[in-house]
Scaffold this active site. Structure first.
Site, short mmCIF file in Angstrom:
data_model
loop_
_atom_site.label_atom_id
_atom_site.label_comp_id
_atom_site.label_asym_id
_atom_site.label_seq_id
_atom_site.Cartn_x
_atom_site.Cartn_y
_atom_site.Cartn_z
N SER A 102 10.83 7.02 -8.51
CA SER A 102 9.48 7.36 -8.94
C SER A 102 9.36 8.83 -9.34
O SER A 102 10.01 9.29 -10.26
CB SER A 102 8.49 6.98 -7.85
OG SER A 102 7.17 7.04 -8.29
N ASP A 242 4.81 9.60 -14.48
CA ASP A 242 5.90 10.02 -13.58
C ASP A 242 7.19 9.35 -14.04
O ASP A 242 7.23 8.69 -15.08
CB ASP A 242 5.57 9.71 -12.13
CG ASP A 242 5.53 8.22 -11.83
OD1 ASP A 242 5.30 7.43 -12.77
OD2 ASP A 242 5.71 7.83 -10.66
N ASP A 244 9.04 6.77 -13.33
CA ASP A 244 9.16 5.34 -13.63
C ASP A 244 7.89 4.78 -14.26
O ASP A 244 7.75 3.57 -14.42
CB ASP A 244 9.54 4.55 -12.39
CG ASP A 244 8.46 4.55 -11.31
OD1 ASP A 244 7.63 5.49 -11.31
OD2 ASP A 244 8.43 3.65 -10.48
N ASP A 246 4.82 4.36 -13.39
CA ASP A 246 3.79 3.56 -12.73
C ASP A 246 2.60 4.42 -12.33
O ASP A 246 1.60 3.92 -11.83
CB ASP A 246 4.34 2.79 -11.53
CG ASP A 246 4.86 3.67 -10.40
OD1 ASP A 246 4.93 4.91 -10.59
OD2 ASP A 246 5.20 3.12 -9.33
#
Length: 450
Positions: A102, A242, A244, A246
């Site tokens: 993340s 960010d 990834d 999400d």
């Protein structure tokens, strides 16, 4: 040994905490637990990853573990985490795995597992998987010969995900000039295509990943460059994702940050006006700003609060039939369209609201007043994390700060679910006062738990 799974999967420094051996065991154990009811003799598990250098290595290890117990693996390459959650259903796979840490630096990586429904695992399923990994339950049977799984590849994953996100709005963004900060992560493969397809003119930042520069001074954890860029270029707004993708934080035309709380407030208010806010409720965590709770009171929207972590937000949404929720950090779940937080989808919904309203983002964001907030992250030892809840000195320091604020603020001290940190958060009217109180608590935490 403590739980391998934190609030968002298994995470650690790749090749140190999160080793190839552990990844192989996770693959085999997850298959044993998740695929009990699979009808196929060779069920398929989908794997995606972000742009970290360790992604290929861990994907190979996970693939080996899954194939060794008779699963096929569908590799979809670099995609956002929400793409895995969406495509696991579209491609009729039995489970999905995302390799990502993340918002963390490149040396970290993680493994997030999704059920075939597209939802993350609940605690009970994670416990089953962990018992197999730790040798507390029987390991799955190793296959031989033709029973060993195969690795397959998808060339349409990014295209299919882009089409899905674009389909969540019927509004065109023609005439909008926006900046997109991709954090040198997963959004780099699809963000420009999504917003260009809707008609926006896109200026790109941090969209050249090299395996090491993910989240490095950019993205939703470091939006300062985007804030300056949007203001200097006189754009309509900016979006920061960010690693990834999400999470999403927005920047208004004046270069001011619009965090997850404000995004939820803006979109929930629009959904209410359109009769689409289910049960007239938005779901947030206890970390949301006091200003959000006051916004809900003023606009007659019920606010449901959960523990920190988008998984707990989602659990509450599913349990009580709500359709918007999220975190101040930018995880926002639009349950009408997705089973998990989706930064790019959140950006689409936010810009749709801007276009429909005919207002500037700054004007929409003014519906919520942000109270001054101090957040101090204190590094602690693994043993310290375990001792936190019962430390009388930390409890006393927290209670002392609460007494000093006397109802004009709040104190929240909690252990991070994904990192070796204790987070000390205070809100109040006087920034200098809450900063002093926060530092006092942080010093006690450091002395007791580091």
């Amino acid at each position: 040994m403590g739980r391998l799974f934190g609030t968002d999967g298994v995470r650690g420094i790749a090749n140190k905490d999160l080793t190839n051996e552990l990844a192989m065991k996770i693959g085999a154990a997850a298959a044993a637990v998740l695929l009990k009811e699979a009808k196929s003799t060779k069920p398929t598990v989908l794997i995606g990853k972000d742009t970290r250098a360790s992604g290929d290595m861990l994907e190979a290890a996970l693939t080996a573990g899954l194939c060794s117990v008779g699963c096929n693996v569908l590799s979809i390459g670099i995609v956002p985490t929400p793409a895995v959650a969406y495509l696991v259903g579209k491609y009729e796979c039995e489970a999905g795995i995302m390799i990502s840490a993340s918002h963390n630096p490149c040396e970290y990586n993680g493994i997030k597992i999704f059920q075939k429904s597209g939802y993350k695992l609940d605690d009970a399923i994670e416990d089953e998987i962990e018992k197999i990994i730790l040798g507390e339950e029987e390991a799955p049977e190793m296959k031989i010969g033709g029973e060993v799984g195969n690795r397959l590849y998808s060339k349409t994953a990014v295209k299919d995900y882009i089409e899905h996100v674009v389909s969540t709005t019927d509004v065109r963004f023609d005439g909008m000039s926006i900046a997109l900060d991709c954090a040198n992560g997963s959004a780099s493969v699809c963000a420009k295509e999504i917003f260009t397809a809707l008609g926006a003119k896109c200026l790109m930042l941090s969209d050249t990943p090299d395996g090491v520069n993910i989240n490095d001074g950019c993205g939703s954890t470091h939006p300062e460059e985007l804030m300056k860029f949007v203001k200097d270029a006189r754009l309509d707004l900016g979006l920061a994702f960010d690693g990834d993708a999400d999470r999403m934080l927005a920047v208004d035309e004046n270069g001011e940050l619009v965090d997850g709380d404000k995004v939820i407030a803006i979109c929930a208010n629009k959904m209410k006006s359109e009769g689409k806010l289910k049960n007239n409720t938005a779901v947030v965590t206890v970390m949301s700003n006091m200003g959000f709770f006051k916004f809900c009171d003023e606009y007659d929207i019920h606010c449901a609060r959960t523990a920190v972590g988008d998984r707990y937000v989602l659990e509450r949404m599913l349990k009580d039939g709500y359709n918007i929720g999220g975190e101040q950090s930018g995880h926002v779940i639009f349950l009408d369209f997705a089973t998990t937080g989706d930064g790019e989808l959140s950006g689409v919904q936010l810009i749709e609201t801007v276009v429909k309203s005919g207002k500037k983002l700054s004007e929409l964001a003014s519906i919520m007043t942000v109270y001054p907030q101090v957040l101090i992250n204190v590094k602690v030892s693994p043993e310290g994390k375990q001792k936190y809840n019962n430390d009388e000195y930390i409890i006393a320091a927290t209670q002392k700060a609460e007494m000093e604020l006397m109802g004009d603020g709040r104190v929240l001290v909690r252990v991070s679910g994904t990192e070796p940190l204790v987070r000390v958060m205070l809100e109040g009217k006087d920034i200098d006062h809450i900063t002093k109180l926060g530092n006092d608590i942080a010093e006690v935490v450091k002395e007791r738990l580091s």
